[in-house]
Design a protein around this motif. Structure first.
Motif, short mmCIF file in Angstrom:
data_model
loop_
_atom_site.label_atom_id
_atom_site.label_comp_id
_atom_site.label_asym_id
_atom_site.label_seq_id
_atom_site.Cartn_x
_atom_site.Cartn_y
_atom_site.Cartn_z
N VAL A 2 -2.88 5.20 81.55
CA VAL A 2 -1.97 5.97 82.41
C VAL A 2 -0.69 5.19 82.68
N MET A 3 -0.83 3.91 83.00
CA MET A 3 0.36 3.09 83.27
C MET A 3 1.26 3.00 82.05
N LEU A 4 0.68 2.83 80.87
CA LEU A 4 1.48 2.75 79.65
C LEU A 4 2.25 4.05 79.40
N VAL A 5 1.59 5.18 79.58
CA VAL A 5 2.25 6.47 79.36
C VAL A 5 3.36 6.69 80.39
N ILE A 6 3.07 6.42 81.66
CA ILE A 6 4.07 6.62 82.71
C ILE A 6 5.27 5.70 82.50
N LEU A 7 5.02 4.43 82.22
CA LEU A 7 6.12 3.50 81.98
C LEU A 7 6.95 3.90 80.77
N TYR A 8 6.27 4.35 79.73
CA TYR A 8 7.00 4.77 78.54
C TYR A 8 7.93 5.95 78.84
N HIS A 9 7.41 6.94 79.56
CA HIS A 9 8.24 8.11 79.86
C HIS A 9 9.31 7.82 80.91
N ALA A 10 9.05 6.90 81.80
CA ALA A 10 10.03 6.55 82.82
C ALA A 10 11.14 5.66 82.26
N PRO A 22 11.92 4.80 78.55
CA PRO A 22 11.68 4.81 77.10
C PRO A 22 12.46 3.74 76.33
N SER A 23 13.63 3.37 76.80
CA SER A 23 14.39 2.35 76.07
C SER A 23 13.84 0.94 76.35
#
Length: 164
Positions: free
Chosen positions: A25-33, A35-36
């Protein structure tokens, strides 16, 4: 197959798997928040797929080993777990789309709602644009592609395990 259900069908709580879910969950949220900044954060989805595959395989193999696997029980558990949240998201999308979207956007949302409800949105989005395409931001239900893949897995995989 036998339809009786007993405690051997129900898996015991695994705190280590909850830890992996939290990481995913943390990886997905951080990626979408970010992305760069967070390259490769989409690996969280891969972690979810691995967890799901492990748990589903364990449930099915335990039921087959104990000779009490039931398709009715298996699919009803998936429906009870997934459908309430999915229906909530789809209904909210219909109402919010009606309020905030232009008619052409609302029409596209309708197409995406149907593909999400039918668990084939991964194919719908594949035909429209890539996941990382700039137009992806215009697809509020894009995240449901992974649910479609998971549901397709649930539909096919028990039969594969039984045949093997």
């Amino acid at each position: 197959m036998n339809t009786k259900i007993n405690s051997s069908n129900v898996s015991s709580y695994r705190p280590d798997i909850d830890g992996l879910r939290a990481l995913a969950v943390m990886l997905v949220i951080l990626y979408h928040a970010f992305p760069s900044w967070m390259h490769g954060g989409f690996i969280g989805v891969d972690i979810f797929f691995v967890i799901s595959g492990f748990l589903i395989t364990s449930i099915i193999l335990r039921g087959l080993r104990d000779d009490n696997f039931s398709f009715i029980w298996f699919y009803s558990k998936r429906i009870i777990r997934i459908f309430p949240a999915l229906l909530f998201v789809l209904v909210c999308s219909i109402f919010l789309g009606w309020i905030f979207l232009y008619s052409s956007e609302y029409q596209l949302l309708g197409k995406h709602l149907i593909s999400a409800a039918g668990f084939f949105s991964n194919f719908t989005y594949l035909g429209e644009a890539g996941y990382f395409d700039g137009r992806a931001i215009d697809k509020p239900l894009l995240h449901l592609w992974s649910l479609a893949i998971e549901e397709q897995f649930y539909l096919i995989y028990p039969f594969v395990l039984i045949l093997v």
